[in-house]
Design a protein around this motif. Structure first.
Motif, short mmCIF file in Angstrom:
data_model
loop_
_atom_site.label_atom_id
_atom_site.label_comp_id
_atom_site.label_asym_id
_atom_site.label_seq_id
_atom_site.Cartn_x
_atom_site.Cartn_y
_atom_site.Cartn_z
N PRO A 11 0.81 -1.23 0.00
CA PRO A 11 0.00 0.00 0.00
C PRO A 11 0.83 1.27 0.00
O PRO A 11 0.45 2.28 -0.61
CB PRO A 11 -0.82 -0.13 1.28
CG PRO A 11 -0.90 -1.61 1.54
CD PRO A 11 0.41 -2.16 1.08
N ILE A 12 1.97 1.26 0.68
CA ILE A 12 2.83 2.45 0.73
C ILE A 12 3.37 2.78 -0.66
O ILE A 12 3.38 3.94 -1.10
CB ILE A 12 3.97 2.25 1.74
CG1 ILE A 12 3.42 2.12 3.15
CG2 ILE A 12 4.96 3.41 1.65
CD1 ILE A 12 4.49 1.87 4.21
N ALA A 56 2.32 6.15 -3.07
CA ALA A 56 3.28 7.13 -3.60
C ALA A 56 2.91 7.56 -5.01
O ALA A 56 3.33 8.63 -5.46
CB ALA A 56 4.68 6.53 -3.57
N CYS A 57 2.13 6.74 -5.71
CA CYS A 57 1.76 7.07 -7.08
C CYS A 57 0.85 8.29 -7.15
O CYS A 57 0.69 8.89 -8.22
CB CYS A 57 1.09 5.88 -7.74
SG CYS A 57 2.21 4.47 -8.00
N ALA A 58 0.23 8.65 -6.01
CA ALA A 58 -0.60 9.86 -6.00
C ALA A 58 0.25 11.09 -6.29
O ALA A 58 -0.18 12.01 -6.99
CB ALA A 58 -1.31 10.00 -4.65
N ALA A 59 1.47 11.10 -5.74
CA ALA A 59 2.38 12.22 -6.01
C ALA A 59 2.78 12.26 -7.48
O ALA A 59 2.90 13.33 -8.08
CB ALA A 59 3.62 12.11 -5.12
N ASP A 60 2.97 11.09 -8.07
CA ASP A 60 3.31 11.03 -9.50
C ASP A 60 2.15 11.50 -10.36
O ASP A 60 2.36 12.13 -11.40
CB ASP A 60 3.69 9.59 -9.86
CG ASP A 60 4.29 9.48 -11.25
OD1 ASP A 60 5.15 10.31 -11.60
OD2 ASP A 60 3.90 8.57 -11.99
N CYS A 61 0.92 11.22 -9.93
CA CYS A 61 -0.27 11.68 -10.64
C CYS A 61 -0.30 13.20 -10.69
O CYS A 61 -0.51 13.80 -11.75
CB CYS A 61 -1.52 11.12 -9.96
SG CYS A 61 -3.08 11.76 -10.63
#
Length: 337
Positions: free
Chosen positions: A195-196, A200-205
């Motif tokens: 999950p961690i 982190a992919c939210a920041a990449d989005c």
């Protein structure tokens, strides 16, 4: 090598045959040839740079360019050149639910005479009591050096001097058919299922939508999902705009992992392309050309992982089994001698 190919083909038949009999596929293949004048976002060529200086700026984000405008290539006596940076339309990508359907070739559908690759259709499933849409796509990867063909700058040696070619089709690739086999080329995927790592992919989005994707988060495809597994099995299909882009982005990564696509940006690429097994997402932009070309606006050719909510909503027609085509723009840093 022939024995290896025969073995892989046998595996593909085994893994795909059962799926084909269990599902029905839409048979109609849609698409059109890309018009190089009206269907290409020519503003995506920019910015143009000499060293770090933008000689033709643009509202679109650009990668880092070499600081010095002068470069040196060759040995034992190096030749002096100018460090140029630009974006080039270099590849075409088909994304389709129907095997051997080629949207960017006018919607032609081939009949190979055997069942390999069948069974790739969108479907719904129940996960945790909630409806979850999934999708499975085939992808075709074309060599498409448009600037070289059109002879825009006939003496510009940085252009890829190649002819049109269908470089890769996933229907005959068993690694594209099955998640378990895909681990052969992406064994590290197990490290990024936590999950961690996914959070982190939210920041990449955010980064890929506002500016450029975060290359250190190489397992993320921004707003579109995870880069793993490197195949067309999309576990969270929020819409065909999102899921087809994710399949195309995974294909780009797969080409790099298999040594069929190379690094072309940065100081390291001034004299020669270089091996890039871990994809640097900033090197690419994707422009939709089928079924409805995006030819204007800042988001016409958005980076890998960029949000599809605003720029591409409604561009994929609400037809079962719609077929999509993308033009792949590639950042090129080159020493013009």
């Amino acid at each position: 090598m022939p024995r290896l190919l025969a073995f892989l083909g046998l595996l593909a038949l085994l893994f795909s045959g059962g799926v084909a009999s269990a599902q029905t596929m839409p048979s109609r293949c849609t698409g059109k040839f890309v018009n190089p004048i009206t269907d290409v976002c020519w503003g995506c060529l920019f910015p143009l740079s000499i060293g770090s200086f933008k000689i033709w700026p643009s509202a679109r984000a650009d990668t880092d360019n070499p600081n010095l405008p002068i470069c040196f290539c060759g040995s034992p006596i190096p030749r002096v050149g100018v460090a140029a940076g630009f974006w080039e339309p270099a590849r075409l990508i088909d994304v389709t639910t129907k095997p051997f359907c080629f949207p960017n070739l006018g919607g032609v559908k081939l009949s190979p005479g055997f069942q390999i690759g069948n069974g790739y259709v969108s479907q719904s499933s129940q996960i945790g009591g909630k409806g979850e849409n999934t999708a499975k796509y085939h992808v075709h990867y074309y060599v498409y050096p448009l600037l070289y063909w059109m002879e825009i700058l006939t003496d510009f040696l940085c252009f890829e001097q190649a002819s049109f070619d269908i470089a890769y089709i996933t229907e005959i690739d068993p690694l594209w058919q099955e998640d378990a086999l895909t681990t052969i080329i992406n064994p590290e995927a197990v490290l990024f299922t936590t999950p961690i790592a996914q959070a982190a992919c939210a920041a990449d989005c955010v980064a890929s939508t506002a500016h450029l994707p975060l290359d250190p988060l190489f397992w993320c495809a921004g707003c579109n999902g995870s880069m793993y597994p490197m195949n067309g099995n999309v576990g969270a299909n929020a819409g065909m705009e999102q899921s087809t882009r994710l399949a195309a982005e995974r294909m780009i990564y797969k080409m790099h992992r298999q040594g069929l696509a190379w690094g072309t940006m940065g100081s390291k690429a001034l004299c020669n392309k270089y091996i890039m097994p871990i994809l640097k997402k900033q090197q690419y932009r994707l422009q939709m050309v089928n079924p409805s070309p995006m030819v204007s606006g800042r988001e016409a050719c958005s980076p890998i992982g960029g949000s599809t909510i605003l720029p591409q909503t409604g561009r994929v027609y609400p037809v079962i089994g719609e077929d999509v085509g993308y033009l792949l723009w590639r950042k090129r840093n080159c020493c013009v001698l």
